[in-house]
Design an enzyme around this catalytic site. Structure first.
Site, PDB file in Angstrom:
ATOM      1  N   ALA A  75      70.946 -15.830 100.631  1.00 43.51           N
ATOM      2  CA  ALA A  75      72.378 -16.006 100.863  1.00 43.51           C
ATOM      3  C   ALA A  75      72.981 -14.915 101.734  1.00 43.51           C
ATOM      4  CB  ALA A  75      73.119 -16.082  99.532  1.00 43.51           C
ATOM      5  N   THR A  76      72.460 -13.696 101.669  1.00 40.28           N
ATOM      6  CA  THR A  76      73.011 -12.645 102.520  1.00 40.28           C
ATOM      7  C   THR A  76      72.831 -12.995 103.994  1.00 40.28           C
ATOM      8  OG1 THR A  76      72.714 -10.893 100.875  1.00 40.28           O
ATOM      9  CG2 THR A  76      72.836 -10.211 103.173  1.00 40.28           C
ATOM     10  N   ASN A 160      80.251 -13.190  91.039  1.00 40.47           N
ATOM     11  CA  ASN A 160      79.023 -12.641  90.470  1.00 40.47           C
ATOM     12  C   ASN A 160      79.271 -11.577  89.408  1.00 40.47           C
ATOM     13  OD1 ASN A 160      79.895 -11.386  93.075  1.00 40.47           O
ATOM     14  ND2 ASN A 160      78.478  -9.792  92.417  1.00 40.47           N
ATOM     15  N   GLN A 188      76.088 -18.160  93.102  1.00 42.51           N
ATOM     16  CA  GLN A 188      76.105 -18.088  91.644  1.00 42.51           C
ATOM     17  C   GLN A 188      76.281 -19.436  90.949  1.00 42.51           C
ATOM     18  OE1 GLN A 188      75.370 -15.579  89.696  1.00 42.51           O
ATOM     19  NE2 GLN A 188      75.269 -13.939  91.217  1.00 42.51           N
ATOM     20  N   SER A 208      71.000 -19.074  97.458  1.00 43.83           N
ATOM     21  CA  SER A 208      69.694 -18.419  97.350  1.00 43.83           C
ATOM     22  C   SER A 208      68.874 -19.055  96.241  1.00 43.83           C
ATOM     23  CB  SER A 208      69.854 -16.930  97.014  1.00 43.83           C
ATOM     24  OG  SER A 208      70.104 -16.155  98.150  1.00 43.83           O
ATOM     25  N   THR A 249      58.890 -17.878 111.420  1.00 47.96           N
ATOM     26  CA  THR A 249      57.992 -18.765 110.692  1.00 47.96           C
ATOM     27  C   THR A 249      58.598 -19.157 109.352  1.00 47.96           C
ATOM     28  OG1 THR A 249      56.092 -17.709 111.728  1.00 47.96           O
ATOM     29  CG2 THR A 249      55.665 -19.016 109.744  1.00 47.96           C
ATOM     30  N   CYS A 339      73.621  -5.578  94.380  1.00 46.47           N
ATOM     31  CA  CYS A 339      73.639  -5.137  95.782  1.00 46.47           C
ATOM     32  C   CYS A 339      74.478  -3.892  95.995  1.00 46.47           C
ATOM     33  CB  CYS A 339      74.159  -6.265  96.671  1.00 46.47           C
ATOM     34  SG  CYS A 339      73.173  -7.760  96.543  1.00 46.47           S
TER      35      CYS A 339
END
Length: 397
Positions: A75-76, A160, A188, A208, A249, A339
């Site tokens: 997600a970042t 979060n 979330q 994510s 990739t 984070c």
């Protein structure tokens, strides 16, 4: 987890990979190891086929087209691609973005950077602690903040730290009425609430895998191809993967894991929400029973529409949260976002709720999840109560 492992109460930071997800992924590391970009032989074709299948499955869950999904590292990266990709797109209109004070740093830090590129940013206030709208943006203020130069509104679906759930459909409606694109960090809430991007009026959405019992290092960005078509400037160059939007990739095993994790989360959603709702109630009532001066941070625990079922954030008045955590090695818990754990500053989320710094520093976040048990909840109550009492006694001497 083994018997020597701490009680895990930090499901907002990350989740263990579900065994069923791991089993779905395993063949794509050794037996079916192909590069999905290798289009000249069957080993590559097999990898491309499973990526296509996973993309279609995920798109169906989100009410999107498979062509609207870009796989990322999480997600970042998705948030950065949405923000920088749109802000640096030469054909965009306007130079103003609207967001909220309580967003994750994966939104706030890119926005801070964009202000150096002559873009205006408005951060909306949220409802104060102890009110019925604690942690939520005010829809009237959102409407007022969107001007003719506003090209993007970015609001997270679920916070979060305090679990606040935003009114996504209403936000989407306002954005579409005002002609601004709507980006949502749904990290979330994926697998926990309905996320039909068309019904919610979303143009971009990030998530994510590792928050929904999938692997770390894989996520996605939904980018609308419906009117208005969203055009982004890529962050990465070199190969033209993902329709030239994300060179590199593809993580085939991770993509398979993301698709399986989302499928499982949606299958288990209703039962899991009910169970976590009851476990969280047991945890907070236990704290209230055993520990004087415990204060809830964030929305009411009684309204499932306003707060994630597995989230509890509360103040243990008179105790420094960092000391409390460090004194409980048998309990995996946090004071806020993983984070920002290295940042000594008090939580920007709790500050935005109007909580004083000394009370912010006395706060802990408990994240309950799929594998949390009633026994773990009861042991946590005892552990926290004993530690708070000991630390309070020490501070009196």
């Amino acid at each position: 987890m083994g018997t020597s492992a701490p009680i895990y109460m930090d499901y907002h930071a990350t989740t263990p990979v579900d065994r069923a997800v791991l089993e779905a992924m395993l063949p794509y590391f050794c037996e079916k190891f192909g590069n999905a970009g290798s289009v000249t032989h069957p080993v590559g074709w097999e990898a491309q086929e499973v990526v296509d299948t996973s993309r279609k499955q995920i798109a169906q869950h989100l009410g999107a087209s498979s062509k609207e999904l870009i796989f990322t590292s999480g997600a970042t990266e998705s948030n950065n691609l949405a923000l920088f990709g749109l802000a640096r797109q030469k054909r965009r209109k306007g130079n103003h973005i609207v967001s909220a004070q309580t967003e994750h740093k994966a939104i706030l830090d890119p926005l801070k950077r964009l202000t150096t590129e002559r873009l205006g940013v408005t951060l909306l206030e949220v409802g104060k602690n102890g009110t019925s709208e604690a942690g939520r943006i005010d829809l009237g203020q959102l409407r007022e903040a969107i001007g003719p130069d506003t090209f993007l509104v970015t609001i997270m679906a679920g916070n979060n730290e305090v679990g606040t759930l935003e009114q996504l459909a209403e936000i989407g409606k306002i954005c579409n009425e005002k002609g601004a694109l709507f980006h949502c960090d749904a990290t979330q809430v994926a697998g926990k609430i309905d996320l039909d991007v068309k019904e919610l009026g979303m143009h971009l959405l990030s998530l994510s895998a590792h928050k929904i019992y999938g692997p770390k290092g894989v996520g996605l960005l939904y980018v609308s191809r419906r009117a208005p078509v969203v055009r982004l400037e890529p962050l990465f160059y070199g190969g033209g993967h993902e329709n030239n939007m994300r060179s590199g990739t593809l993580n085939v095993g991770g993509i398979v894991g993301l698709a399986k994790a989302l499928e499982l989360s949606l299958q288990k959603r209703e039962d899991e929400e009910r169970r976590l709702f009851q476990l969280r109630k047991r945890l907070f009532e236990g704290f209230q029973r055993e520990i004087p001066n415990v204060i809830l941070n964030g929305p009411s625990l009684d309204d499932p529409a306003k707060r994630l079922a597995g989230n509890l954030n509360c103040q243990f008045v008179g105790v420094e949260g960092q000391s409390l955590m460090m004194s409980m090695r048998e309990l995996a818990v946090s004071s806020g976002s993983a984070c920002t754990a290295a940042n000594p500053e008090p939580s920007h989320v709790l500050r935005a709720l109007g909580i004083a710094d000394d009370h912010v520093r006395s706060s802990l976040r408990f994240g309950l999840g799929r594998f949390t048990t009633k026994d773990e909840v009861d042991r946590t109550i005892v552990m926290v109560a004993e530690t708070v009492e000991r630390l309070r006694q020490m501070s009196c001497h």
